[in-house]
Motif scaffolding. Structure first.
Motif, PDB file in Angstrom:
ATOM      1  N   CYS A   7     -25.135  10.166 -28.170  1.00 34.53           N
ATOM      2  CA  CYS A   7     -23.881  10.564 -27.537  1.00 34.53           C
ATOM      3  C   CYS A   7     -22.760  10.578 -28.569  1.00 34.53           C
ATOM      4  N   SER A   8     -21.844  11.538 -28.432  1.00 31.59           N
ATOM      5  CA  SER A   8     -20.744  11.686 -29.391  1.00 31.59           C
ATOM      6  C   SER A   8     -19.565  10.773 -29.107  1.00 31.59           C
ATOM      7  N   PHE A   9     -19.643   9.995 -28.051  1.00 33.51           N
ATOM      8  CA  PHE A   9     -18.553   9.078 -27.732  1.00 33.51           C
ATOM      9  C   PHE A   9     -18.563   7.916 -28.721  1.00 33.51           C
ATOM     10  N   LYS A  10     -17.481   7.742 -29.488  1.00 35.24           N
ATOM     11  CA  LYS A  10     -17.445   6.746 -30.566  1.00 35.24           C
ATOM     12  C   LYS A  10     -16.661   5.493 -30.208  1.00 35.24           C
ATOM     13  N   THR A  12     -28.817   8.877 -25.170  1.00 36.31           N
ATOM     14  CA  THR A  12     -29.141  10.273 -25.468  1.00 36.31           C
ATOM     15  C   THR A  12     -28.191  11.207 -24.727  1.00 36.31           C
ATOM     16  N   PRO A  13     -27.724  12.284 -25.362  1.00 34.71           N
ATOM     17  CA  PRO A  13     -26.842  13.233 -24.666  1.00 34.71           C
ATOM     18  C   PRO A  13     -27.551  13.893 -23.491  1.00 34.71           C
ATOM     19  N   CYS A  14     -26.754  14.347 -22.547  1.00 33.19           N
ATOM     20  CA  CYS A  14     -27.303  15.036 -21.379  1.00 33.19           C
ATOM     21  C   CYS A  14     -27.863  16.396 -21.793  1.00 33.19           C
ATOM     22  N   ARG A  15     -28.864  16.819 -21.068  1.00 36.92           N
ATOM     23  CA  ARG A  15     -29.379  18.169 -21.240  1.00 36.92           C
ATOM     24  C   ARG A  15     -28.639  19.094 -20.273  1.00 36.92           C
ATOM     25  N   ARG A  16     -28.132  20.173 -20.810  1.00 38.12           N
ATOM     26  CA  ARG A  16     -27.368  21.078 -19.960  1.00 38.12           C
ATOM     27  C   ARG A  16     -28.295  21.746 -18.954  1.00 38.12           C
ATOM     28  N   ASP A  21     -21.259  18.340 -20.281  1.00 35.46           N
ATOM     29  CA  ASP A  21     -21.042  18.486 -21.711  1.00 35.46           C
ATOM     30  C   ASP A  21     -22.260  17.931 -22.436  1.00 35.46           C
ATOM     31  N   ALA A  22     -22.978  18.790 -23.147  1.00 35.57           N
ATOM     32  CA  ALA A  22     -24.277  18.435 -23.727  1.00 35.57           C
ATOM     33  C   ALA A  22     -24.173  17.516 -24.936  1.00 35.57           C
ATOM     34  N   GLN A  70     -19.269  11.367 -19.941  1.00 39.31           N
ATOM     35  CA  GLN A  70     -18.825  12.730 -19.727  1.00 39.31           C
ATOM     36  C   GLN A  70     -17.296  12.775 -19.631  1.00 39.31           C
ATOM     37  N   PRO A  71     -16.649  13.819 -20.148  1.00 45.05           N
ATOM     38  CA  PRO A  71     -15.175  13.884 -20.094  1.00 45.05           C
ATOM     39  C   PRO A  71     -14.613  13.705 -18.688  1.00 45.05           C
ATOM     40  N   SER A  72     -15.334  14.201 -17.691  1.00 51.22           N
ATOM     41  CA  SER A  72     -14.841  14.052 -16.316  1.00 51.22           C
ATOM     42  C   SER A  72     -14.816  12.594 -15.887  1.00 51.22           C
ATOM     43  N   ILE A  73     -15.744  11.798 -16.419  1.00 47.81           N
ATOM     44  CA  ILE A  73     -15.775  10.367 -16.083  1.00 47.81           C
ATOM     45  C   ILE A  73     -14.697   9.619 -16.842  1.00 47.81           C
TER      46      ILE A  73
END
Length: 559
Positions: free
Chosen positions: A326-329, A349-353, A361-362, A369-372
């Motif tokens: 995941c790209s969240f740092k 692991t990032p989500c699969r689109r 957001d993959a 997720q940005p919405s969360i």
């Protein structure tokens, strides 16, 4: 020619009923050897010695010759009456609760106990289910039998007992000590201990992936015509075998290194339940691992050199990871107060689109997720506040002591943003100082160490990294936290192999280091500390469609 009754009576009276059956089996087996390899006199002597050793009685050579001659004359009759060589070709079917079982050839997986462990009352409500047991050379038909304790609402099967109400499964030494050597938890498949051992050997020597091993099994079944009319696919079988093998090795790991007599497991093979269990137990497993393997030199009869083993700890860095994360740092570890806040990033692991959802957001996992993150959780706010506090402590400390620190750098941001990392980006004085240290006092045989490190393997860390690198194909399908548990088990089994310690011995660490081992402590999950998750998401699993029960749910099973 005497009839069958006369033949049996003559044999019984001459040699005895107990020895008769054993001699018949021995003679029929040894009679397949040509006389040039095993002459009749040698065969008679061998049978006589075997009967004497087994039953502690003495028969003369003449008695053995007379009996074997009568067996040879009436070989077909003896084979039909005593040896039952065609038993495996017969079948006797029995129907119980709409389940048809072959009582002669099917494996019957009875519960490991007939009384409840909690209340010691007799188990009732027996249920039956047709399953298949995966072995090294064939698939075995089996019937899994479960029983229930109505008082405690617990269900018992061949290898464990579990609660549907509280979502846990437990295994003790009695349930693991299967006479059939079968590990069965739930669903329609179980595995023999032999197939686990076979895979462990291939994993340690050749770093065999689960999917490759599953293909080997399927090819072998098809070649030997031992698939029992079931069609196995490599990928589903690999996922199933991976879960069972990892859980089996974790049970062995805890029994060997822990002080508990009962091992807890998830009630199902649901991916999310396994992830939660692995992450929750990871810290305690790491404690058991480091406690034992940093002190194992005191274990008697190991292969390690007593003079060199565990004399020092060799630490090195390894950052050649190609796993997508995941790209969240904005996630830090604040568990070590001396280190203050250490940015670790999100390991999930990032989500699969998905085609049906363009809002995913993959590059982020489902927890970030940005919405969360538009409405961060209370845990995330607390973690951010603590990280900011630790960061302020760091700045205050540096402002007071940076004049005393010769290696302090204030251009870390420039180095971090540089594309190429070359020697020219370092201060010449520091680079040359490091080079001198690396070639002098950092050598294990430098006089300043006073011989403490002479004879040690200074390449131990590099060799461990090389082993892990070779295992990249076995670990390629793992993501956090499965990868952490799998790597821990691999290193544990490798250490057992190198030291000659049996990984199936129970209570080794408690016997030698019982006063140091901690009781179980839970490790907070990443999403519990820094993300958001509701109960519906925890029970949802998009990757696996496996059932989590080994019998049909009834109203009696519901909480």
């Amino acid at each position: 020619m005497p009839n069958g009754d006369d033949v049996l009576e003559a044999l019984r009276s001459s040699i005895g009923l107990v020895s008769l059956v054993y001699i018949c089996r021995l003679y029929m087996k040894l009679s397949t050897f040509p006389s040039i390899i095993l002459p009749s006199t040698a065969r008679t002597h061998l049978i006589k010695q075997a009967v004497t050793d087994r039953y502690n009685n003495s028969h003369t050579t003449e008695d053995i010759i007379m009996v074997t001659n009568m067996i040879e004359i009436n070989k077909d009759f003896i084979d039909r009456v005593l040896l039952l060589s065609d038993m495996d070709r017969n079948s006797i079917t029995l129907d119980i609760n709409h389940i048809t079982m072959d009582v002669l050839n099917d494996m019957i997986l009875f519960p490991f106990t007939n009384i409840c462990i909690d209340c010691t009352r007799s188990l009732t409500s027996y249920r039956y289910k047709s399953v298949h047991i995966i072995d090294c050379f064939k698939t075995n038909r089996a019937v899994a039998v479960t029983a229930e304790c109505k008082t405690c609402t617990l269900i018992y099967n061949h290898s464990s007992w579990y609660s549907l109400k509280y979502r846990w499964r437990k295994i003790n030494n009695s349930s693991l000590n299967s006479i059939l050597k079968v590990f069965y938890l739930c669903d329609s498949f179980g595995f023999t201990y032999s197939v686990f051992f076979d895979y462990t050997c291939q994993l340690l020597h050749d770093q065999c992936p689960f999917q490759s091993f599953s293909r080997i099994l399927i090819d072998r079944y098809n070649y030997e015509h031992q698939n029992n009319n079931i069609i196995l696919q490599p990928i589903p079988l690999a996922k199933l075998f991976q879960s069972h093998s990892l859980l089996y090795q974790i049970v062995r790991f805890e029994f060997m290194l822990g002080k508990t007599r009962i091992v807890n497991l998830p009630v199902s093979l649901n991916r999310n339940e396994l992830n939660y269990h692995f992450e929750c137990y990871s810290g305690w497993w790491h404690h058991l691992f480091t406690t034992f393997w940093s002190r194992h030199k005191s274990i008697p009869n190991i292969k390690c050199s007593p003079s060199d083993c565990s004399r020092c700890v060799i630490v090195d860095g390894h950052q050649k990871c190609r796993r997508l994360v995941c790209s969240f740092k904005n996630i830090v570890d604040t568990s070590i107060e001396e280190m203050t806040s250490v940015e670790i990033g999100c390991p999930y692991t990032p989500c699969r689109r998905m085609q049906s959802s363009d809002s995913v957001d993959a590059i982020y996992c489902r927890y970030h997720q940005p919405s969360i993150l538009l409405s961060p959780s209370l845990d995330l706010q607390k973690a951010s506040e603590r990280a900011a506090e630790f960061s302020r402590w760091d700045r205050d400390f540096l402002s007071e002591h940076k004049a005393q620190c010769r290696n302090y750098r204030n251009d870390s941001e420039e180095i971090k943003n540089a594309i190429n990392y070359t020697a020219s980006s370092f201060d010449d004085h520091l680079w040359l100082s490091y080079a001198r240290c690396a070639n002098t006092i950092m050598n294990s045989d430098h006089p300043s160490h006073e011989g403490r490190f002479v004879g040690l393997n200074s390449q131990a860390a590099e060799q461990a990294f090389q082993y892990i690198s070779r295992a990249k194909f076995a670990l390629r399908n793992f993501s956090f936290p499965h990868s952490t548990a799998m790597l821990l088990i691999m290193l544990h089994l490798l250490n057992c192999k190198m030291t000659g310690i049996n990984s199936e011995i129970i209570g080794v660490e408690f016997l030698h280091f019982g006063d140091i081992i901690k009781d179980f402590f839970a490790t907070p999950c990443i999403y519990e500390r820094f993300g958001t998750l509701n109960g519906e998401e925890l029970s949802k699993d998009d990757d696996d469609d496996q059932s989590d029960l080994d019998h049909n749910i009834t109203f009696e099973d519901m909480p």
